[in-house]
Design an enzyme around this catalytic site. Structure first.
Site, PDB file in Angstrom:
ATOM      1  N   THR A  38       0.833  -1.201   0.000  1.00 32.50           N
ATOM      2  CA  THR A  38       0.000   0.000   0.000  1.00 32.50           C
ATOM      3  C   THR A  38       0.868   1.250   0.000  1.00 32.50           C
ATOM      4  O   THR A  38       1.989   1.241   0.497  1.00 32.50           O
ATOM      5  CB  THR A  38      -0.927   0.037   1.235  1.00 32.50           C
ATOM      6  OG1 THR A  38      -0.120  -0.111   2.416  1.00 32.50           O
ATOM      7  CG2 THR A  38      -1.964  -1.068   1.177  1.00 32.50           C
ATOM      8  N   LEU A  39       0.326   2.321  -0.554  1.00 33.70           N
ATOM      9  CA  LEU A  39       1.016   3.612  -0.569  1.00 33.70           C
ATOM     10  C   LEU A  39       0.890   4.300   0.795  1.00 33.70           C
ATOM     11  O   LEU A  39       0.147   3.847   1.662  1.00 33.70           O
ATOM     12  CB  LEU A  39       0.421   4.494  -1.661  1.00 33.70           C
ATOM     13  CG  LEU A  39       0.724   4.065  -3.103  1.00 33.70           C
ATOM     14  CD1 LEU A  39      -0.286   4.655  -4.067  1.00 33.70           C
ATOM     15  CD2 LEU A  39       2.143   4.479  -3.491  1.00 33.70           C
ATOM     16  N   GLY A  40       1.603   5.403   0.961  1.00 29.48           N
ATOM     17  CA  GLY A  40       1.491   6.187   2.185  1.00 29.48           C
ATOM     18  C   GLY A  40       2.694   6.127   3.093  1.00 29.48           C
ATOM     19  O   GLY A  40       2.808   6.908   4.036  1.00 29.48           O
ATOM     20  N   ILE A 274      14.173   5.322  20.109  1.00 33.91           N
ATOM     21  CA  ILE A 274      15.306   6.249  20.232  1.00 33.91           C
ATOM     22  C   ILE A 274      15.509   7.071  18.957  1.00 33.91           C
ATOM     23  O   ILE A 274      16.514   7.758  18.817  1.00 33.91           O
ATOM     24  CB  ILE A 274      16.598   5.503  20.602  1.00 33.91           C
ATOM     25  CG1 ILE A 274      16.955   4.475  19.531  1.00 33.91           C
ATOM     26  CG2 ILE A 274      16.460   4.843  21.965  1.00 33.91           C
ATOM     27  CD1 ILE A 274      18.344   3.883  19.711  1.00 33.91           C
ATOM     28  N   HIS A 447     -14.530  34.676  20.643  1.00 37.88           N
ATOM     29  CA  HIS A 447     -14.680  34.440  22.085  1.00 37.88           C
ATOM     30  C   HIS A 447     -15.964  33.648  22.333  1.00 37.88           C
ATOM     31  O   HIS A 447     -17.005  33.965  21.768  1.00 37.88           O
ATOM     32  CB  HIS A 447     -14.764  35.773  22.821  1.00 37.88           C
ATOM     33  CG  HIS A 447     -15.053  35.631  24.291  1.00 37.88           C
ATOM     34  ND1 HIS A 447     -14.077  35.281  25.200  1.00 37.88           N
ATOM     35  CD2 HIS A 447     -16.208  35.762  24.995  1.00 37.88           C
ATOM     36  CE1 HIS A 447     -14.621  35.231  26.408  1.00 37.88           C
ATOM     37  NE2 HIS A 447     -15.920  35.512  26.316  1.00 37.88           N
TER      38      HIS A 447
END
Length: 468
Positions: A38-40, A274, A447
């Site tokens: 899959t892409l991404g 790490i 606000h």
């Protein structure tokens, strides 16, 4: 067999697929190679998206467990279903990766599955999972291979009990004791998920602080809040090994980073976080004369490598390892290939830690300004004094604005608080347009909203905070 392209991109993560989309938009014949099914890239498959899905689900659970009663909401006995959480996470990943495939198709980009490597000038070989190869001829090559988990010497990751960020996204049960090695962004986010679901989390960090690189004052606030939530911190300590004891539990051996006292920590699961390192081995860089530095990064000059018409974007080159940084680089790189003026303002790229509360930052930290000798002014505003935060019982944190002492140009904005990951874009826009703190201070904010804290902090730069 070979096919010719204007651009061939190796890697289908945020840098690669955005580069491909933009190249397609600009009329360039483009191919995007991705070795995953899959892409991404890491982001969509085993990083940003699945972690946010679990962060959201676990935050909802903790809110229901701890806060609902105080708002007058009665739920009865509360429990969670980890299997359903994981399925929901996967649903989000699947939908988004399919969406990327659809975007490539829409922009006439060829999606080629397999592992790509450079075979010489203007030539990329792709090997699929069956070992079959094809050769692509191209005018330009873009390296967008991203990064991978940095291993810890002496600690073997099996993705069962000693896990990386990838394994931590798919644990089959909540660990009783989780030892987290590394107090950076990824570790604190994943540690937050499992703490909310019941794990006892201990964070071991080599440095004497959490979140290295972020504004020190914000990081200190974060540590106090996380400790109050139940996380334990062992700072200034080095992990020297992980072993299995006679009782079946893991033993994490640590020593003082400066040398000295030893301490062993018991754990059911150990999460090694790490950092990440560039994924640049086996790319055939030598065939075009490209060398990496000692850490594996490929140098660039406006994304152009040392080899003619070979470009690089994202985690495999220098800079922050962030999906949106890679995206910006991919777009700018495609524009440069097409003869346009691609540009990225690296000083205006925000960073977010998706804990609760969130932490967000853009521009320079106070430590960086002090080190450079630049005169600056500071404005701060706590969410405790913000009306929307008070009404929502979400008062942890503050906003901090740093501005040039003479010109009032905004140099950095740092926040910790509920939802600040959405709020930081306003500050990024201010830096992009080189706004003054007074520009923010005199811009009307609705606000009651949390965003008013940004305005009040900007007012504080010149000493006229109104609501504190």
């Amino acid at each position: 067999m070979s096919e010719s392209y204007d651009v061939v991109i190796i890697g289908g993560g945020p840098g690669g697929y955005n580069c491909a989309i933009r190249a397609g938009q600009l009329g360039l014949k483009t191919a995007c190679i991705e070795m995953r099914d899959t892409l991404g890239g890491t982001c969509l498959n085993v990083g940003c998206i699945p972690s946010k899905a679990l962060l959201h689900a676990s935050e909802l659970y903790e809110t229901a467990a701890k806060d609902f009663e105080g708002f007058g909401i009665k739920t009865g006995e509360l429990s969670y279903d980890l299997e359903t959480m994981m399925a929901r996470k996967q649903e989000a990943v699947t939908g988004l990766t399919k969406g990327v495939a659809g975007l490539l198709k829409k922009n006439k980009v060829d999606h080629i599955r397999g592992k790509g490597r450079i075979a010489g000038k203007g030539e990329v070989v792709v090997e699929d999972t069956d070992g079959k190869t094809q050769t692509l001829k191209t005018k330009h090559i873009v390296i967008a291979t991203g990064s991978e988990v940095t291993p810890l010497p002496g600690v073997e990751i099996d993705e069962r009990r000693v896990v990386s960020s990838t394994g931590a996204l798919s644990l089959e049960k909540v660990p009783g004791k989780l030892v987290l090695i590394g107090a950076g962004v990824i570790g604190l986010e994943l540690g937050s998920v499992w703490r909310r679901l019941g794990a006892e989390v201990t964070v071991v960090e080599y440095l004497d602080r959490i979140l290295p690189g972020m504004d020190g004052e914000i990081a200190k606030q974060a540590q106090k809040i996380f400790a109050k939530q139940g996380m334990s911190f062992k700072l200034g300590r080095k992990v020297t090994g992980v072993s299995e004891g006679e009782n079946g539990q893991l033993s994490v051996a640590t020593e003082a980073a400066s040398g000295g006292s030893d301490e062993a920590l018991e754990a059911d699961t150990v999460l090694v976080c790490i950092g990440r390192r560039p994924y640049t081995e086996g790319l055939g860089l030598e065939t075009v004369g490209i060398e990496t530095d000692k850490r594996g990064f490929i140098a660039n000059d406006h994304w152009q490598t040392s080899a003619e018409n070979v470009w690089v974007v994202g985690d495999c080159t220098h800079g922050a390892m962030l999906a949106h940084k890679a995206e910006d680089e991919g777009v700018a790189c495609a524009e440069r290939i097409a003869g346009k003026a691609g540009h990225v303002n690296y000083n205006a790229i925000p960073g977010v830690v998706y804990t609760n509360p969130e932490i967000a930052s853009v521009g320079q930290t106070e430590e960086q300004l002090k080190e450079s000798g630049r005169a600056y002014k500071v404005g701060k505003f706590p969410f405790l004094a913000n009306s929307r935060a008070r009404a929502n019982h979400e008062t942890d944190g503050l906003v901090k604005v740093l501005a040039d002492a003479k010109t009032d140009e905004v140099l950095g904005v740092h926040m910790i608080g509920k939802g600040v990951g959405e709020m930081i874009a306003e500050a990024a826009l201010a830096l992009e347009f080189r706004a003054a703190s007074e520009d923010i201070a005199r811009t009307s904010h609705p606000h009651p909203t949390m965003t008013e804290a940004i305005r009040q902090a900007a007012m504080g730069v010149e000493g006229w905070t109104m609501q504190m």
